[in-house]
Design a protein around this motif. Structure first.
Motif, PDB file in Angstrom:
ATOM      1  N   PHE A 123      -9.976 -15.650  -2.808  1.00 32.68           N
ATOM      2  CA  PHE A 123     -10.070 -14.501  -3.714  1.00 32.68           C
ATOM      3  C   PHE A 123      -9.115 -14.671  -4.895  1.00 32.68           C
ATOM      4  CE2 PHE A 123      -8.398 -10.308  -4.962  1.00 32.68           C
ATOM      5  CZ  PHE A 123      -9.579  -9.670  -5.354  1.00 32.68           C
ATOM      6  N   ALA A 124      -7.914 -15.176  -4.621  1.00 33.85           N
ATOM      7  CA  ALA A 124      -6.888 -15.330  -5.658  1.00 33.85           C
ATOM      8  C   ALA A 124      -6.277 -16.731  -5.538  1.00 33.85           C
ATOM      9  CB  ALA A 124      -5.822 -14.257  -5.512  1.00 33.85           C
ATOM     10  N   PRO A 125      -6.982 -17.752  -6.009  1.00 34.57           N
ATOM     11  CA  PRO A 125      -6.537 -19.135  -5.805  1.00 34.57           C
ATOM     12  C   PRO A 125      -5.225 -19.490  -6.508  1.00 34.57           C
ATOM     13  CG  PRO A 125      -8.443 -19.040  -7.275  1.00 34.57           C
ATOM     14  CD  PRO A 125      -8.294 -17.682  -6.675  1.00 34.57           C
ATOM     15  N   GLN A 126      -4.780 -18.646  -7.444  1.00 30.92           N
ATOM     16  CA  GLN A 126      -3.540 -18.945  -8.159  1.00 30.92           C
ATOM     17  C   GLN A 126      -2.294 -18.598  -7.355  1.00 30.92           C
ATOM     18  OE1 GLN A 126      -5.438 -16.363  -8.591  1.00 30.92           O
ATOM     19  NE2 GLN A 126      -4.250 -14.514  -9.095  1.00 30.92           N
ATOM     20  N   LEU A 127      -2.456 -17.912  -6.237  1.00 31.34           N
ATOM     21  CA  LEU A 127      -1.302 -17.471  -5.457  1.00 31.34           C
ATOM     22  C   LEU A 127      -0.540 -18.647  -4.862  1.00 31.34           C
ATOM     23  CD1 LEU A 127      -2.512 -14.337  -3.451  1.00 31.34           C
ATOM     24  CD2 LEU A 127      -0.993 -14.408  -5.427  1.00 31.34           C
ATOM     25  N   LYS A 128       0.792 -18.540  -4.918  1.00 31.72           N
ATOM     26  CA  LYS A 128       1.666 -19.502  -4.258  1.00 31.72           C
ATOM     27  C   LYS A 128       2.381 -18.843  -3.081  1.00 31.72           C
ATOM     28  CE  LYS A 128       2.470 -22.332  -8.367  1.00 31.72           C
ATOM     29  NZ  LYS A 128       3.483 -22.902  -9.299  1.00 31.72           N
ATOM     30  N   GLU A 129       3.020 -17.709  -3.363  1.00 28.74           N
ATOM     31  CA  GLU A 129       3.685 -16.944  -2.315  1.00 28.74           C
ATOM     32  C   GLU A 129       2.680 -16.047  -1.589  1.00 28.74           C
ATOM     33  OE1 GLU A 129       6.757 -17.141  -1.326  1.00 28.74           O
ATOM     34  OE2 GLU A 129       7.476 -18.512  -2.876  1.00 28.74           O
ATOM     35  N   LEU A 130       2.918 -15.819  -0.300  1.00 28.45           N
ATOM     36  CA  LEU A 130       2.091 -14.885   0.465  1.00 28.45           C
ATOM     37  C   LEU A 130       2.940 -13.835   1.169  1.00 28.45           C
ATOM     38  CD1 LEU A 130      -0.551 -17.270   2.089  1.00 28.45           C
ATOM     39  CD2 LEU A 130      -0.810 -15.830   0.069  1.00 28.45           C
ATOM     40  N   ILE A 186      -0.060  -7.430  -5.027  1.00 33.12           N
ATOM     41  CA  ILE A 186      -1.078  -6.815  -5.883  1.00 33.12           C
ATOM     42  C   ILE A 186      -2.454  -7.401  -5.605  1.00 33.12           C
ATOM     43  CG2 ILE A 186      -1.839  -6.562  -8.276  1.00 33.12           C
ATOM     44  CD1 ILE A 186       1.208  -6.460  -9.002  1.00 33.12           C
ATOM     45  N   GLU A 187      -2.521  -8.717  -5.473  1.00 31.43           N
ATOM     46  CA  GLU A 187      -3.820  -9.337  -5.176  1.00 31.43           C
ATOM     47  C   GLU A 187      -4.313  -8.930  -3.798  1.00 31.43           C
ATOM     48  OE1 GLU A 187      -5.756 -10.862  -7.197  1.00 31.43           O
ATOM     49  OE2 GLU A 187      -4.319 -10.849  -8.844  1.00 31.43           O
ATOM     50  N   SER A 188      -3.402  -8.704  -2.861  1.00 28.23           N
ATOM     51  CA  SER A 188      -3.821  -8.284  -1.527  1.00 28.23           C
ATOM     52  C   SER A 188      -4.353  -6.859  -1.538  1.00 28.23           C
ATOM     53  CB  SER A 188      -2.668  -8.427  -0.537  1.00 28.23           C
ATOM     54  OG  SER A 188      -3.153  -8.436   0.795  1.00 28.23           O
ATOM     55  N   VAL A 189      -3.767  -6.001  -2.386  1.00 27.49           N
ATOM     56  CA  VAL A 189      -4.326  -4.653  -2.567  1.00 27.49           C
ATOM     57  C   VAL A 189      -5.764  -4.757  -3.038  1.00 27.49           C
ATOM     58  CG1 VAL A 189      -4.243  -2.571  -3.993  1.00 27.49           C
ATOM     59  CG2 VAL A 189      -2.139  -3.462  -2.993  1.00 27.49           C
ATOM     60  N   LYS A 190      -5.985  -5.564  -4.061  1.00 30.62           N
ATOM     61  CA  LYS A 190      -7.321  -5.695  -4.644  1.00 30.62           C
ATOM     62  C   LYS A 190      -8.293  -6.365  -3.675  1.00 30.62           C
ATOM     63  CE  LYS A 190      -5.465  -5.931  -9.344  1.00 30.62           C
ATOM     64  NZ  LYS A 190      -5.288  -6.769 -10.547  1.00 30.62           N
ATOM     65  N   PHE A 191      -7.781  -7.337  -2.911  1.00 31.10           N
ATOM     66  CA  PHE A 191      -8.630  -8.013  -1.926  1.00 31.10           C
ATOM     67  C   PHE A 191      -9.049  -7.050  -0.827  1.00 31.10           C
ATOM     68  CE2 PHE A 191      -8.779 -10.991   1.877  1.00 31.10           C
ATOM     69  CZ  PHE A 191     -10.095 -11.358   1.654  1.00 31.10           C
ATOM     70  N   ALA A 192      -8.114  -6.221  -0.369  1.00 26.52           N
ATOM     71  CA  ALA A 192      -8.453  -5.222   0.650  1.00 26.52           C
ATOM     72  C   ALA A 192      -9.500  -4.256   0.125  1.00 26.52           C
ATOM     73  CB  ALA A 192      -7.191  -4.463   1.067  1.00 26.52           C
ATOM     74  N   MET A 193      -9.340  -3.830  -1.121  1.00 27.29           N
ATOM     75  CA  MET A 193     -10.313  -2.904  -1.708  1.00 27.29           C
ATOM     76  C   MET A 193     -11.699  -3.538  -1.831  1.00 27.29           C
ATOM     77  SD  MET A 193      -7.845  -1.151  -4.599  1.00 27.29           S
ATOM     78  CE  MET A 193      -9.194  -0.208  -5.333  1.00 27.29           C
ATOM     79  N   LYS A 194     -11.728  -4.817  -2.213  1.00 23.20           N
ATOM     80  CA  LYS A 194     -13.016  -5.513  -2.293  1.00 23.20           C
ATOM     81  C   LYS A 194     -13.663  -5.617  -0.916  1.00 23.20           C
ATOM     82  CE  LYS A 194     -15.246  -9.817  -3.745  1.00 23.20           C
ATOM     83  NZ  LYS A 194     -16.016  -9.963  -2.474  1.00 23.20           N
ATOM     84  N   THR A 195     -12.838  -5.946   0.086  1.00 25.74           N
ATOM     85  CA  THR A 195     -13.346  -6.052   1.451  1.00 25.74           C
ATOM     86  C   THR A 195     -13.943  -4.720   1.913  1.00 25.74           C
ATOM     87  OG1 THR A 195     -11.675  -7.731   1.966  1.00 25.74           O
ATOM     88  CG2 THR A 195     -12.706  -6.613   3.827  1.00 25.74           C
ATOM     89  N   ILE A 196     -13.252  -3.637   1.572  1.00 23.62           N
ATOM     90  CA  ILE A 196     -13.733  -2.299   1.943  1.00 23.62           C
ATOM     91  C   ILE A 196     -15.018  -1.971   1.203  1.00 23.62           C
ATOM     92  CG2 ILE A 196     -13.193   0.164   1.730  1.00 23.62           C
ATOM     93  CD1 ILE A 196     -10.216  -0.709   2.230  1.00 23.62           C
ATOM     94  N   ASN A 197     -15.063  -2.258  -0.070  1.00 29.52           N
ATOM     95  CA  ASN A 197     -16.272  -1.967  -0.847  1.00 29.52           C
ATOM     96  C   ASN A 197     -17.451  -2.823  -0.411  1.00 29.52           C
ATOM     97  OD1 ASN A 197     -15.144   0.073  -2.348  1.00 29.52           O
ATOM     98  ND2 ASN A 197     -14.607  -1.224  -4.093  1.00 29.52           N
ATOM     99  N   ASP A 198     -17.182  -4.070  -0.013  1.00 27.05           N
ATOM    100  CA  ASP A 198     -18.253  -4.933   0.497  1.00 27.05           C
ATOM    101  C   ASP A 198     -18.840  -4.384   1.794  1.00 27.05           C
ATOM    102  OD1 ASP A 198     -17.931  -6.645  -1.626  1.00 27.05           O
ATOM    103  OD2 ASP A 198     -16.837  -8.186  -0.505  1.00 27.05           O
ATOM    104  N   ALA A 199     -18.047  -3.562   2.489  1.00 23.86           N
ATOM    105  CA  ALA A 199     -18.510  -2.961   3.745  1.00 23.86           C
ATOM    106  C   ALA A 199     -19.065  -1.551   3.521  1.00 23.86           C
ATOM    107  CB  ALA A 199     -17.369  -2.920   4.755  1.00 23.86           C
ATOM    108  N   TYR A 237      -7.364 -14.785   7.267  1.00 27.71           N
ATOM    109  CA  TYR A 237      -6.943 -13.940   6.159  1.00 27.71           C
ATOM    110  C   TYR A 237      -6.348 -14.779   5.035  1.00 27.71           C
ATOM    111  CZ  TYR A 237      -3.737 -11.163   3.389  1.00 27.71           C
ATOM    112  OH  TYR A 237      -3.050 -10.626   2.337  1.00 27.71           O
ATOM    113  N   VAL A 238      -5.477 -15.722   5.384  1.00 24.21           N
ATOM    114  CA  VAL A 238      -4.842 -16.574   4.379  1.00 24.21           C
ATOM    115  C   VAL A 238      -5.898 -17.347   3.598  1.00 24.21           C
ATOM    116  CG1 VAL A 238      -3.348 -18.573   4.027  1.00 24.21           C
ATOM    117  CG2 VAL A 238      -2.658 -16.760   5.600  1.00 24.21           C
ATOM    118  N   LYS A 239      -6.866 -17.912   4.301  1.00 26.34           N
ATOM    119  CA  LYS A 239      -7.936 -18.673   3.649  1.00 26.34           C
ATOM    120  C   LYS A 239      -8.749 -17.779   2.711  1.00 26.34           C
ATOM    121  CE  LYS A 239     -12.060 -21.438   4.687  1.00 26.34           C
ATOM    122  NZ  LYS A 239     -12.917 -21.993   5.781  1.00 26.34           N
ATOM    123  N   ASP A 240      -9.102 -16.589   3.180  1.00 27.96           N
ATOM    124  CA  ASP A 240      -9.920 -15.679   2.371  1.00 27.96           C
ATOM    125  C   ASP A 240      -9.150 -15.148   1.165  1.00 27.96           C
ATOM    126  OD1 ASP A 240     -11.958 -16.060   4.158  1.00 27.96           O
ATOM    127  OD2 ASP A 240     -11.673 -14.159   5.222  1.00 27.96           O
TER     128      ASP A 240
END
Length: 419
Positions: A309-316, A61-74, A302-305
């Protein structure tokens, strides 16, 4: 790609128009369903917010939102920012997953991300693709989807288990094991990966002492573990989800732990928390256990970014593949110059191969604006979609647990589909 079909914007009740939009990424919009080709590319998802795969929900879910933010930033898609994603929970229950998919579809989405589990996607894929909406999963690995009648609207950025099985078999044989027991969930995921692994083991000269499925809803797995013990293997493979914790506990109690035989898992068991779930006070009991999964942590940037974006994540696990679902669909809309899924669906396979290579939405978008064909190499690796809308090759991780109960990436290997 089969001829596309355009969705109908018909809704049977006013209730279908009232959709709770969740998430923090994107531009807020009303709950009135969008029409195809309205100028805004609307994403929705049906992912594991609860249920037995809930541990995979946050990274996806966070990766969906991160991708959308990346797209909107562009600059967004077609000059417009992506609206807030419409959320749905698959919950590990087919009935709930279907209800969630219906609700997300009723909001007028152009593309749906999910489900996490192959079985959940199979429960509602006909509804999504039949409505002419694009569906993309970053985690459906069941071979079933390769030839599924989806009118060309279903895609996945994760490889089929037909690519994972041979890598798992190679790891087992490389560790010197000759007699291997296989147990798996009795669903499309379990059966598909069991057969792929079994075939590869037997082709490599190993003896498969047991190849058995079990009811994942069972509350007692002593019988299946007894079958493993009776087959006298020197290695055992457990293809499971959450219930694998109980199976591993029973195996250890029966003298079938990693200290006695080779023990292997797959992507459904790959978790940093697994050792503590199996043996809360002795995580080292899984020392030496290994497994395979589609690679998730090979792209350091990607992992770092994502963690920023979502510092609470444990699993990737599967997060990169989900990111690539969103990005690929957005680039297809740019290429088609349309947010109508009936238009951009025709571009999805092509933008992953055969053009100028690019690795970010911004770079790919710039090439498209210059009239060039692109080859999007995702954060999960080169996609190179086949005609059936899935990767033609895959990077598979071989993981393992050490004496401290720590999850480690031992190596990665490339697996290519057989022509």
């Amino acid at each position: 790609m089969k001829a596309s079909i355009r969705r109908s914007a018909v809704f049977t009740s006013a209730a279908a128009l009232v959709i709770a939009l969740c998430g923090t990424t994107g531009t807020a919009r009303s709950a009135v369903p969008a029409e195809p080709g309205d100028g805004e590319l609307q994403f929705g998802y049906v992912l594991s917010e609860t249920g037995q795969l809930a541990y995979l929900g946050p990274p996806m879910i966070e990766s969906v939102k991160f991708a959308m933010k990346t797209i909107n930033d562009a600059g967004g898609v077609l000059g417009e920012p992506l609206p807030t994603v419409v959320s749905g929970d698959e919950a590990g229950q087919e009935a709930v997953a279907v209800q969630s998919a219906d609700r997300v579809l009723a909001s007028g989405v152009d593309a749906l991300i999910g489900a996490a589990a192959s079985g959940m996607s199979l429960a509602f894929i006909d509804r999504v693709t039949g409505a002419g909406v694009v569906q993309c999963s970053g985690s459906n690995t069941a071979p079933t989807f390769t030839d599924y009648e989806d009118d060309g609207f279903y895609f996945r950025t994760v490889p089929s288990d037909s690519l994972q099985g041979p890598v798992l078999a190679k790891a087992i044989r490389g560790d010197g094991h000759n007699r291997v027991a296989l147990i798996a969930r009795a669903d499309d995921y379990g059966r598909g990966l069991l057969e792929s692994t079994r075939n590869a083991l037997e082709d490599g000269g190993a003896t498969v002492t047991l190849a058995e499925t079990y009811d994942p809803k069972s509350t007692n797995f002593d019988q299946i573990v007894q079958q493993v013990e009776n087959s006298r293997p020197d290695a055992a493979v457990v293809i499971s989800f959450e219930e694998g914790t109980q199976i591993l506990q029973a195996m250890i109690e029966s003298g079938l732990g990693p200290d006695r035989i080779g023990v292997y898992g797959t992507d459904g068991l790959r978790s940093e928390e697994l050792p503590r779930l199996v043996a809360p006070n002795q995580p080292g009991r899984l020392d030496g256990m290994k497994g395979t999964a589609p690679a998730s942590e090979t792209n350091e940037k990607y992992v770092k970014d994502l963690k920023k974006f979502a510092p609470q994540l444990k699993e990737l696990q599967f997060a990169p593949q989900v990111f690539d679902c969103v990005t690929t669909i957005a680039l297809a809309a740019e290429k088609a110059e349309s947010d109508d899924p009936g238009d951009f669906v025709e571009e999805i396979n092509g933008i992953t191969k055969g053009g100028d290579k690019c690795t970010t939405f911004a770079a790919c978008k710039e090439l498209l604006a210059d009239g060039k064909d692109i080859d999007y190499d995702g954060v999960s690796g080169p996609l190179d979609f086949t005609d059936t809308g899935e990767p033609g090759q895959a990077t598979i991780e071989v993981y393992g647990y050490n004496a401290k109960g720590e999850l480690q990436t031992l190596r990665t290997e490339t697996s290519t589909a057989q022509e």
